[in-house]
Design a protein around this motif. Structure first.
Motif, PDB file in Angstrom:
ATOM      1  N   PHE A  46     -17.588  18.755-112.475  1.00  0.00           N
ATOM      2  CA  PHE A  46     -18.377  18.759-111.263  1.00  0.00           C
ATOM      3  C   PHE A  46     -19.878  18.800-111.538  1.00  0.00           C
ATOM      4  CE2 PHE A  46     -14.350  20.836-110.086  1.00  0.00           C
ATOM      5  CZ  PHE A  46     -13.950  19.858-109.014  1.00  0.00           C
ATOM      6  N   ARG A  47     -20.649  18.058-110.817  1.00  0.00           N
ATOM      7  CA  ARG A  47     -21.971  17.931-110.698  1.00  0.00           C
ATOM      8  C   ARG A  47     -22.600  19.154-110.408  1.00  0.00           C
ATOM      9  NH1 ARG A  47     -26.042  17.677-106.745  1.00  0.00           N
ATOM     10  NH2 ARG A  47     -27.751  16.616-107.342  1.00  0.00           N
ATOM     11  N   SER A  48     -22.076  20.048-109.561  1.00  0.00           N
ATOM     12  CA  SER A  48     -22.587  21.510-109.319  1.00  0.00           C
ATOM     13  C   SER A  48     -21.570  22.408-109.894  1.00  0.00           C
ATOM     14  CB  SER A  48     -22.799  21.725-108.067  1.00  0.00           C
ATOM     15  OG  SER A  48     -23.289  22.904-107.685  1.00  0.00           O
ATOM     16  N   THR A 216     -26.851  22.224-105.869  1.00  0.00           N
ATOM     17  CA  THR A 216     -27.821  22.213-107.063  1.00  0.00           C
ATOM     18  C   THR A 216     -26.854  21.913-108.255  1.00  0.00           C
ATOM     19  OG1 THR A 216     -29.373  23.245-108.258  1.00  0.00           O
ATOM     20  CG2 THR A 216     -27.552  24.797-107.226  1.00  0.00           C
ATOM     21  N   PRO A 217     -27.614  20.958-109.222  1.00  0.00           N
ATOM     22  CA  PRO A 217     -26.867  20.803-110.408  1.00  0.00           C
ATOM     23  C   PRO A 217     -27.533  21.586-111.418  1.00  0.00           C
ATOM     24  CG  PRO A 217     -28.457  19.038-109.942  1.00  0.00           C
ATOM     25  CD  PRO A 217     -28.698  20.002-108.844  1.00  0.00           C
ATOM     26  N   PHE A 236     -28.376  23.582-102.480  1.00  0.00           N
ATOM     27  CA  PHE A 236     -27.930  24.791-102.363  1.00  0.00           C
ATOM     28  C   PHE A 236     -26.829  25.384-103.273  1.00  0.00           C
ATOM     29  CE2 PHE A 236     -25.049  22.685 -99.321  1.00  0.00           C
ATOM     30  CZ  PHE A 236     -23.848  23.343 -99.596  1.00  0.00           C
ATOM     31  N   VAL A 237     -26.640  26.595-103.282  1.00  0.00           N
ATOM     32  CA  VAL A 237     -25.588  27.147-104.062  1.00  0.00           C
ATOM     33  C   VAL A 237     -24.313  27.673-103.036  1.00  0.00           C
ATOM     34  CG1 VAL A 237     -24.757  29.123-105.533  1.00  0.00           C
ATOM     35  CG2 VAL A 237     -27.009  27.831-105.879  1.00  0.00           C
ATOM     36  N   GLY A 313     -32.085  25.953 -99.057  1.00  0.00           N
ATOM     37  CA  GLY A 313     -32.736  25.334-100.325  1.00  0.00           C
ATOM     38  C   GLY A 313     -32.446  24.151-100.517  1.00  0.00           C
ATOM     39  N   THR A 314     -32.295  23.066 -99.231  1.00  0.00           N
ATOM     40  CA  THR A 314     -32.502  21.774 -99.428  1.00  0.00           C
ATOM     41  C   THR A 314     -33.923  21.364 -98.861  1.00  0.00           C
ATOM     42  OG1 THR A 314     -31.571  21.131 -97.272  1.00  0.00           O
ATOM     43  CG2 THR A 314     -30.067  21.361 -99.172  1.00  0.00           C
ATOM     44  N   LYS A 315     -34.653  20.246 -99.448  1.00  0.00           N
ATOM     45  CA  LYS A 315     -35.871  19.873 -98.903  1.00  0.00           C
ATOM     46  C   LYS A 315     -36.052  19.481 -97.216  1.00  0.00           C
ATOM     47  CE  LYS A 315     -37.831  18.419-103.218  1.00  0.00           C
ATOM     48  NZ  LYS A 315     -38.440  17.241-104.079  1.00  0.00           N
TER      49      LYS A 315
END
Length: 423
Positions: A46-48, A216-217, A236-237, A313-315
């Motif tokens: 996975f990316r994150s 998030t990565p 985000f996490v 936590g996203t812009k």
């Protein structure tokens, strides 16, 4: 007829880094993070690869072997939290008409973890086109229908009044509590057991958010991966958890000598009817929800002492939310401390709204504003007082907590000390 005033008299929280309301609050007050590399499955593809997991043993929380077999992890969270909230309130539900005790539970994704695990079993790891039901857990149907969460909580506490699951994405946790408040105000119930629960940390959920690059990565530094309002944030996490409350009418709580954490003074929800994941930059819909919640509370923006932000936590979200605070609160937005607890416990989707209500009530209880962890490099476009790194001692009598969800859902709730609102 004057609407009945509704107060919180019981709280229980299951959250990453500290199960139980006390452990949860200690983590927030100390500014500790509970995000880590995923351990529930192999995250390599996975990316994150980071999440905020709970170290949870259902047996240690009093669940029987049959309950554990019957319930998905998120349902287990909800039942444990419900029992804890009732115990914390000191209320004897046996002395109340069970038809006047209700349940509302919020959840964004229901029994995702259980369904994912069971599909893996009945498909033999995905190798069978035609799955073999003989290998499924006997209560697999309960995993399919999110309404089972409300049923399980109702059975656990003996509630036979209004019962529902509210599923509005990431605002589910605020909206379920808001629905419960309205049921008491209108006279449909006297006691409500309400909150939310989600346990979404599974391969299918990670894949869904990987597809839209929302998570998030930053898997090389999981403890500092969640960075709301920070210029270096990149998603985000994912988290998990549950918070459940006992709500009752103010006069009943006073009569029985209950400890009152806060009054739920105002609530509103709006939709942007705009985009499934996109947000308008002016924050108009969230600002409208805030305005209506304050009007319902009969409070001015200047009476707010703290804002518990959505702060994913996203812009896109952080800037939208900042604009909404300015639009709804005016100059007072610059004088009001704001923080995001997702920096410490991640984003548990439908559960987070209730967990943030708990954080808001406990901030009032302790007169402490929890910090935004990992906020070292503020985004210039997020120029409010986002309380970085360290908790702040401050008289906190009225709190605004907000939520924002995919699909355009925007919700706001105002908590206040009953005596302050009466004055």
């Amino acid at each position: 007829m004057t609407a009945r005033r509704v107060v919180i008299t019981g709280i229980e929280v299951l959250a990453p880094g500290g199960t139980g309301a006390e452990g949860f609050w200690n983590l927030l007050a100390e500014g500790r993070t509970a995000t880590r590399g995923i351990t529930f499955f192999d995250p390599t593809p996975f990316r994150s690869r980071v999440a905020a997991e709970i170290d949870f043993d259902p047996r240690e929380h009093g669940l029987s072997a049959q309950e554990i077999r019957r319930m998905d992890r998120a349902a287990q969270f909800a039942v444990v939290a419900a029992r804890g909230a009732v115990a914390d309130s000191g209320i004897d539900l046996d002395t109340y008409d069970p038809y006047r005790v209700g349940v509302t539970i919020g959840s964004a994704v229901g029994a995702t973890m259980g369904l994912d695990e069971e599909y893996n079993v009945v498909s033999d790891g995905g190798r069978l086109d035609l799955v073999d039901h003989r290998y499924a857990v006997p209560h697999l149907y309960n995993y399919l229908v999110p309404s089972s969460f409300a049923s399980e909580v109702a059975w656990a506490v003996g509630a036979q009044g209004p019962s529902a699951v509210v599923s509005t994405g990431c605002t589910s946790g605020i909206d379920s509590v808001g629905h419960a408040v309205e049921l008491i105000r209108e006279g449909s119930a006297d006691i409500m057991i309400t909150g939310s629960s989600d346990a979404p940390i599974s391969p299918i959920t990670m894949a869904c958010f990987d597809a839209i690059k929302a998570t998030t990565p930053r898997h090389d530094d999981p403890e500092h991966a969640s960075r709301p309002f920070d210029g270096t944030r990149n998603g985000f996490v994912l988290g998990e958890g549950s918070a459940v409350f006992v709500l009752e009418e103010l006069e009943n709580a006073k009569k029985r000598g209950a400890h009152i954490y806060a009054e739920i003074a105002g609530y509103a929800t709006r939709s942007n009817a705009y985009h499934m994941t996109g947000l308008r930059p002016d924050g108009a819909e969230m600002a409208e929800a805030i305005r209506v919640a304050l009007d319902e509370a009969r409070m001015n923006p200047t009476e707010l002492d703290y804002i518990n932000a959505h702060g994913s936590g996203t812009k896109q979200n952080d800037r939208h939310e900042t604009a909404a605070f300015k639009r709804s609160l005016g100059d007072h937005a610059y004088r009001t401390p704001v923080s995001s607890i997702k920096s410490m416990i991640g984003h548990s989707l439908g559960a987070i709204g209730s967990i943030e209500i708990a954080a808001s009530a406990l901030a009032m209880e302790n007169n402490v504003v929890p910090p935004t962890a990992n906020l070292h490099t503020p985004d210039p476009e997020c120029d409010l007082d986002y309380v970085p790194l360290v908790a702040r001692e401050q008289l906190t009598d009225a709190v605004l907590t907000v939520g924002s969800g995919f699909g355009g859902f925007q919700s706001a709730m105002v908590l206040a000390r009953p005596e302050r609102r009466a004055a």
